[in-house]
Design a protein around this motif. Sequence first.
Motif, PDB file in Angstrom:
ATOM      1  N   ALA A  29       8.296  -3.249 -11.165  1.00  0.00           N
ATOM      2  CA  ALA A  29       7.334  -3.520 -12.226  1.00  0.00           C
ATOM      3  C   ALA A  29       7.308  -5.005 -12.537  1.00  0.00           C
ATOM      4  O   ALA A  29       8.236  -5.753 -12.202  1.00  0.00           O
ATOM      5  CB  ALA A  29       7.704  -2.740 -13.498  1.00  0.00           C
ATOM      6  N   ASN A  30       6.243  -5.431 -13.170  1.00  0.00           N
ATOM      7  CA  ASN A  30       6.148  -6.781 -13.689  1.00  0.00           C
ATOM      8  C   ASN A  30       7.302  -7.032 -14.660  1.00  0.00           C
ATOM      9  O   ASN A  30       7.783  -6.111 -15.318  1.00  0.00           O
ATOM     10  CB  ASN A  30       4.799  -6.952 -14.398  1.00  0.00           C
ATOM     11  CG  ASN A  30       4.562  -8.359 -14.904  1.00  0.00           C
ATOM     12  OD1 ASN A  30       5.104  -8.769 -15.915  1.00  0.00           O
ATOM     13  ND2 ASN A  30       3.739  -9.091 -14.186  1.00  0.00           N
ATOM     14  N   ALA A  31       7.724  -8.280 -14.763  1.00  0.00           N
ATOM     15  CA  ALA A  31       8.865  -8.609 -15.626  1.00  0.00           C
ATOM     16  C   ALA A  31       8.621  -8.211 -17.083  1.00  0.00           C
ATOM     17  O   ALA A  31       9.555  -7.892 -17.814  1.00  0.00           O
ATOM     18  CB  ALA A  31       9.170 -10.095 -15.538  1.00  0.00           C
ATOM     19  N   LEU A  32       7.348  -8.223 -17.533  1.00  0.00           N
ATOM     20  CA  LEU A  32       7.043  -7.841 -18.905  1.00  0.00           C
ATOM     21  C   LEU A  32       7.068  -6.327 -19.108  1.00  0.00           C
ATOM     22  O   LEU A  32       7.122  -5.852 -20.242  1.00  0.00           O
ATOM     23  CB  LEU A  32       5.661  -8.373 -19.311  1.00  0.00           C
ATOM     24  CG  LEU A  32       5.548  -9.879 -19.564  1.00  0.00           C
ATOM     25  CD1 LEU A  32       4.080 -10.257 -19.796  1.00  0.00           C
ATOM     26  CD2 LEU A  32       6.402 -10.297 -20.747  1.00  0.00           C
TER      27      LEU A  32
ATOM     28  N   PHE B 105       5.397   6.654  -9.233  1.00  0.00           N
ATOM     29  CA  PHE B 105       4.049   6.142  -9.331  1.00  0.00           C
ATOM     30  C   PHE B 105       3.850   4.953  -8.392  1.00  0.00           C
ATOM     31  O   PHE B 105       4.755   4.151  -8.206  1.00  0.00           O
ATOM     32  CB  PHE B 105       3.741   5.726 -10.768  1.00  0.00           C
ATOM     33  CG  PHE B 105       3.937   6.837 -11.756  1.00  0.00           C
ATOM     34  CD1 PHE B 105       3.118   7.953 -11.737  1.00  0.00           C
ATOM     35  CD2 PHE B 105       4.960   6.779 -12.691  1.00  0.00           C
ATOM     36  CE1 PHE B 105       3.306   8.991 -12.639  1.00  0.00           C
ATOM     37  CE2 PHE B 105       5.149   7.800 -13.602  1.00  0.00           C
ATOM     38  CZ  PHE B 105       4.318   8.919 -13.575  1.00  0.00           C
ATOM     39  N   SER B 106       2.645   4.853  -7.841  1.00  0.00           N
ATOM     40  CA  SER B 106       2.330   3.778  -6.897  1.00  0.00           C
ATOM     41  C   SER B 106       1.553   2.677  -7.601  1.00  0.00           C
ATOM     42  O   SER B 106       0.397   2.407  -7.306  1.00  0.00           O
ATOM     43  CB  SER B 106       1.520   4.326  -5.719  1.00  0.00           C
ATOM     44  OG  SER B 106       0.303   4.913  -6.173  1.00  0.00           O
ATOM     45  N   ASN B 107       2.206   2.026  -8.555  1.00  0.00           N
ATOM     46  CA  ASN B 107       1.585   0.947  -9.304  1.00  0.00           C
ATOM     47  C   ASN B 107       2.443  -0.304  -9.132  1.00  0.00           C
ATOM     48  O   ASN B 107       3.605  -0.317  -9.542  1.00  0.00           O
ATOM     49  CB  ASN B 107       1.469   1.330 -10.786  1.00  0.00           C
ATOM     50  CG  ASN B 107       0.596   0.388 -11.582  1.00  0.00           C
ATOM     51  OD1 ASN B 107       0.768  -0.827 -11.510  1.00  0.00           O
ATOM     52  ND2 ASN B 107      -0.325   0.939 -12.340  1.00  0.00           N
ATOM     53  N   SER B 108       1.874  -1.328  -8.525  1.00  0.00           N
ATOM     54  CA  SER B 108       2.680  -2.490  -8.161  1.00  0.00           C
ATOM     55  C   SER B 108       3.243  -3.232  -9.370  1.00  0.00           C
ATOM     56  O   SER B 108       4.294  -3.870  -9.278  1.00  0.00           O
ATOM     57  CB  SER B 108       1.847  -3.466  -7.318  1.00  0.00           C
ATOM     58  OG  SER B 108       0.753  -3.971  -8.060  1.00  0.00           O
TER      59      SER B 108
END
Length: 471
Positions: free
Chosen positions: A105-108, A150-153
């Motif tokens: 996941a994104n750092a946020l 989940f396939s969410n970059s």
Amino acid sequence: MKRCPLRIVLFLFVSAADAEEWNRFRGPNGSGVSHDAGFPTEFSKQKNLLWRTTVRPGKSSPVLTWRHIFLTAFEGGKLFTQCFDRQTGKLAWERFVERPRAESANALNHSAAITAVTDGENVYSFFKDYGLISYDPEGNVRWKAPLGPFSNSMGHSSCPIVAGDNVVLVIDQMVDSYIAAFDRRNGEIRWKTPREEMEGWATPLLYQPASTAPLVLTASRGQLGAHRVDNGKRLWSRTGLSPSVVASPILEKDTIFTFGYGYDSVSPFAAQLEKYDKNHDGKLSPDEYGDSPYLIGIGQFVGNRDGIVTQEKWEERQRLSMAPSSLLAIHLEPDPDHLADPPTRSRELWRYEKSFIGVVPSPLFYEGVLYLVKNGGLLTSFDPETGQVAKAGRVAGALGAYSASPVAADGKVYLASEEGKVTVLKASREWEVITINDLGEGCYATPALAGGRVYLRTSEALYGFGTVAPE
């Protein structure tokens, strides 16, 4: 019949006033607006502090019932749901499930970044590394619905909402996007509808057209969509939205305000090779790009999905995000041709094209003005009828980054920066800074406003602020 003593009547009156609910991300239908009054303008650890309670790590925002506050948290491999007493701030209970996986996941995007939802008694917590779980007011598990992976970059981040007897989730990802409704009594799936959209992060809205069935409105990659609440049927779509929609849309009567961002051109792959290509073979392997969520997403879900990122795969993924950034106002109105069921169509009112790259906070509509805050403390107010800028400027003294969305009540707008500076503005097209309250603690969660109190989660604590008479 016995008469109630005056002090009991007054207690009940005060309790009812304090019991305004803020049951989902950004409160009533995601608006970020409370219609109560009496909120404090100045507050700190020394001023107008009702209570302060230490909390576990997390970035989700507080949601309220008439007696409880709910948060989610992640610590020590466990995914927590925490329940606090709304009057005293004391921890009533906390429960956890073990985290079965850790998705990139994104750092946020923290493991406990997604805000829970409550039906006024029970709470429904969604974790991207687990799924959906419901607890009753006493902390007993009502049901569990494990979901994913989940396939969410960038990691899934859309929050659940309650829609009648349903808990609705929008899962837009690189492959197999869908919207689903879970029976809030037992967690069983009532319906599940595939979606064309890819990788969205916005939380949906409820819309009740006159004399017709309620709808769930979604804003995601390039599209505004409408689904029936009762069966999930996709009724209509509107294209023209930006490809990356992070901020959640808002609805004012029959008008939706939503924004997203895109890129003008493909970023050169050479910059990625220079940063990650250790063996200089012109492509990137998982051991080279490591925990980069964007590159992980390309490797796992673009092309042959072998984990290798080539220039061809990079450019294919980049082209998905090539489109202008824009803020839109879209009006929902009856369809004279009755092509939809219910008969509703959408019409673009105006479009404001500026860069919104990296903008996380959702817009705010309050007392006839539309507000939008960007990193650096850049705040813009708009005429919601025309999209014309009324005032654009920086909030002097709070120029940091912003993840929390603005909220409003009592003629005031509240902005919380990531460094813990909470600015209070006089609400108007020509907005003015009233005060800046520096808590000295990181803040990523959107404040909850109810009953004249400000409920705020920082990186260290949950606060209850309210007007306190001097001793």
